[in-house]
Write an enzyme that holds these catalytic residues in place. Structure first.
Site, PDB file in Angstrom:
ATOM      1  N   CYS A   2       0.916  -1.094  -0.141  1.00  0.00           N
ATOM      2  CA  CYS A   2      -0.185  -0.015  -0.013  1.00  0.00           C
ATOM      3  C   CYS A   2       0.811   1.187  -0.182  1.00  0.00           C
ATOM      4  O   CYS A   2       1.982   0.953  -0.186  1.00  0.00           O
ATOM      5  CB  CYS A   2      -0.708  -0.002   1.394  1.00  0.00           C
ATOM      6  SG  CYS A   2      -1.879  -1.609   1.495  1.00  0.00           S
ATOM      7  N   ASP A 102      -2.751  -9.107   8.309  1.00  0.00           N
ATOM      8  CA  ASP A 102      -1.259  -9.249   9.029  1.00  0.00           C
ATOM      9  C   ASP A 102      -0.787  -8.139   9.586  1.00  0.00           C
ATOM     10  O   ASP A 102      -0.032  -8.186  10.369  1.00  0.00           O
ATOM     11  CB  ASP A 102      -0.356  -9.560   7.637  1.00  0.00           C
ATOM     12  CG  ASP A 102      -0.212  -8.849   6.632  1.00  0.00           C
ATOM     13  OD1 ASP A 102      -1.180  -8.505   6.033  1.00  0.00           O
ATOM     14  OD2 ASP A 102       0.822  -8.082   6.564  1.00  0.00           O
ATOM     15  N   ILE A 298      10.562 -10.370 -19.849  1.00  0.00           N
ATOM     16  CA  ILE A 298      10.802  -9.081 -20.495  1.00  0.00           C
ATOM     17  C   ILE A 298      11.794  -9.773 -21.467  1.00  0.00           C
ATOM     18  O   ILE A 298      12.885 -10.302 -21.251  1.00  0.00           O
ATOM     19  CB  ILE A 298      11.319  -8.148 -19.913  1.00  0.00           C
ATOM     20  CG1 ILE A 298      10.327  -7.432 -18.705  1.00  0.00           C
ATOM     21  CG2 ILE A 298      11.908  -6.936 -20.823  1.00  0.00           C
ATOM     22  CD1 ILE A 298      11.049  -6.355 -17.930  1.00  0.00           C
TER      23      ILE A 298
END
Length: 672
Positions: A2, A102, A298
């Site tokens: 976050c 958590d 990639i």
């Protein structure tokens, strides 16, 4: 994963503006598009932008959290592993949890154990802010390797923190001004640990806690280390050991780290290049899941830099569902400016752009989480700089014949990356020689680049930097106690971990470009339980003979195709600009916009004459490839500081943040 933000006033009665907290969350919406929250206590405010990975129920999992007794307030970024076991233990002791997150266990461990007692139980990648109302104490804590970012700044009677620099800049009292030494280090690539490009803007260093206390109407700030890479004193290493026991131990600890990081309430994939690191992670993940794993690769249009053929072989051997994103030269500089808005620092290679495009692709196919191979080279001696330092400083016992073989190997290794990963010529620096015992090879190419920096800086910045020594500034931030008495390979790895890993690989090659597209990366090798084991490994098992990462190769031998098991380290980089006419033209297009005399004068950071002279030098057809690599990196840095100026100094960031909140419809009344 976050984004977190907040601030604390020295005056507890000073009103906390909730709209500022919302704006600080909104400007990092990319880190947490799944919701936001704001919470306040007297003189303190926290906000949070949420990316739902564990406990997807927003009504339960929304942060910031407040304890039932009103004492504690928490906002956290990142993941904690093994939390189910800890929660079960705490529940058996009488604790009651309100969410499945958590993060909540921090608010239960702290009252029982205190901050110092709690931290050893936290396993994972994290950064959090915890406020103890009863003690009027704010605690900012960052994980052991700095996988998750955490910045702070102190202004007039307020301390502001956040996951990104732009979050701090969204607070109207935080000044947006370049630091002369910060600009110097942006141009030479290697920053001083704990610093940023901006004046009075700091990082909480990896493995550290910052404690802010209100006392006598003032904020008192102290910083303390709670963990460091525990390389033992060389004299304490046993002279004999059982190789098989070490191989088994590495295999077991890495498997445990991978299994823990497969835990999520959303699908988990893997990044897959052509190296043994990501291939080992994919192989263990597939074995643990006993089902095909989504593997993202990639590929580049330049075969010298393209690892996708080997990655395909690994994907086929594990039955992975591989997704290859091929990039050509025109992709990268087109997205350079956007990438720097996220990295908030300069980048020497457009791999950071490629990683941003990959995370965008991962998010577009509905994946939020991938396991990655970062950290393996740091733990097991994988970089060519380590092999050079091992030979020069740690192998005094070699015979003349063996020494000749090593010298031939070092002359041939990684020719493609000389000038970037390895210095073209040896560089020695007195302050580093005194602190480390030698000048680590990983720093030498950037110390060589540093000699060009004064010629690129404006007259004003040069005047402010009279007598400044960038190598000395770096050396001063290295912990002498953690280096003294260690084996030369331990020292080389330690310096890399404190400079290149945190300052580059985990920022513009990791969190910042992954979270730019709300995508969480989990580097299993940087599990601190595995790292503590790796620190105890005999150096001769990390680099055995001329084979780097020997013990990891042996531990993963059953998973790796033969071509990978035998493959030498190949640094994962994007093709430099000079290797492709289209890419060079794209870079020059950016230079026309950001490095023209008017733009340079407006920013006041660079010298127009110095910039022109460097481009003229680059056009010299007699230059070696190594010198061209080095000059390409400096050009990227020159572009970078100009782009950073436009993003964060010339732009009104507080107004930008409030506009973003308005655009998202994020309002205070919707946050509770």
């Amino acid at each position: 994963m976050c984004g977190i933000a907040g601030f604390i006033y020295a005056d507890r009665d000073r009103p906390v503006d909730p709209e500022t907290l919302v704006a600080m969350a909104a400007i990092q919406h990319h880190r947490g598009p799944d919701g936001f929250g704001v919470r306040r206590m007297p003189g303190v405010g926290f906000s949070h932008a949420r990316l739902s990975i564990v406990d997807l129920d927003e009504s339960r999992g929304r942060q910031p959290f407040e304890s039932a007794d009103g004492r504690l307030m928490l906002t956290k970024n990142g993941e904690l592993y093994d939390y189910q076991r800890i929660r079960a233990d705490l529940t058996a002791r009488g604790d009651r949890f309100q969410t499945k997150s958590d993060s909540e266990m921090i608010m239960h461990l702290y009252p029982r154990l205190g901050l110092e007692g709690m931290l050893p139980h936290l396993r994972g990648e994290f950064a959090f802010a915890l406020y103890d109302r009863s003690a009027e104490r704010l605690m900012l804590v960052r994980d052991r390797f700095g996988i998750k970012p955490l910045y702070w700044a102190e202004a007039d009677g307020v301390l502001v923190f956040g996951s990104e620099l732009k979050v701090l800049f969204a607070h109207p009292e935080v000044q947006r001004k370049f630091d002369p030494a910060g600009v110097y280090h942006q141009l030479m690539q290697t920053i001083v640990p704990g610093s940023t490009a901006f004046e009075n803007i700091h990082q909480v260093p990896p493995g550290h806690q910052l404690v802010v206390e209100r006392k006598g109407g003032r904020l008192h700030v102290s910083q303390q280390k709670y963990w460091d890479m525990p390389f033992p004193d060389e004299a304490d290493r046993p002279s004999e050991y059982d190789e098989d026991e070490w191989i088994e131990a590495v295999r077991a600890k890495l498997l445990e780290a991978v299994q823990l990081r497969l835990e999520a309430d959303v699908p988990v994939g893997c990044y897959l290049s052509g190296g043994i690191d990501s291939c080992s992670i994919l192989g263990l993940a597939a074995a643990a899941r006993q089902s095909p794993v989504k593997a993202f690769t990639i590929g580049f249009d330049n075969k010298d830099y393209d690892e996708s053929p080997i990655a395909r072989e690994m994907a086929e051997s594990t039955g992975a569902d591989q997704d290859v994103m091929m990039l050509d030269a025109s992709h990268l500089y087109d997205n350079f400016v956007e990438t720097l808005w996220h990295t908030e620092r300069t980048i020497y290679n457009t791999l950071g752009v490629a990683k941003l495009l990959m995370s965008r692709h991962v998010q577009s196919v509905d994946y939020k989480v991938v396991l990655t191979g970062e950290g393996s080279d740091e733990l097991f001696g994988g970089y060519p700089a380590f092999r050079r330092d091992m030979f020069l400083h740690g192998l005094d016992h070699l015979s003349a014949e063996e020494r000749a073989e090593w010298e031939k190997l070092l002359a041939e290794q990684n020719k493609l990356f000389k000038g970037a990963m390895l210095a073209e010529d040896e560089v020695r620096h007195q302050a580093l020689e005194e602190k480390v015992g030698f000048t680590p090879s990983c720093l030498q190419p950037w110390l060589a680049s540093a000699t060009r920096v004064p010629g690129l800086l404006s007259t004003e910045l040069n005047a402010q930097l009279t007598g400044y020594d960038p190598g000395q500034a770096i050396a001063q931030q290295l912990d002498g106690e953690s280096l003294a008495g260690r084996h030369p390979l331990d020292k080389a790895q330690y310096v890399w971990i404190k400079t290149m890993l945190e300052g580059q690989i985990l920022t513009w090659g990791g969190d910042r470009v992954d979270m730019a597209n709300s995508m969480e990366a989990r580097p299993a090798f940087l599990d601190h339980h595995l790292a503590e084991l790796a620190a105890q490994l005999p150096p001769s098992l990390r680099i055995k003979g001329k084979t780097e990462k020997y013990v990891l190769r042996e531990a993963m031998k059953g998973l790796l195709p033969e071509v990978l098991y035998k493959r030498e380290k190949f640094a994962f980089m994007a093709p430099p600009a000079h290797t492709d006419p289209k890419k060079w033209a794209a870079m020059r297009g950016l230079a026309d916009e950001y490095l023209n005399p008017t733009a340079i004068a407006d920013a006041g950071l660079l010298s127009a004459d110095g910039v022109k002279a460097l481009f003229d030098l680059h056009d010299d057809k007699q230059l070696t490839a190594a010198t061209q690599n080095k000059l390409d990196a400096i050009i990227n840095h020159m572009l970078g500081v100009q782009v950073l100026h436009r993003h964060f100094v010339a732009t009104d960031v507080p107004a930008q943040a409030r506009a973003k909140a308005e655009q998202l419809g994020w309002r205070v009344e919707a946050s509770m």
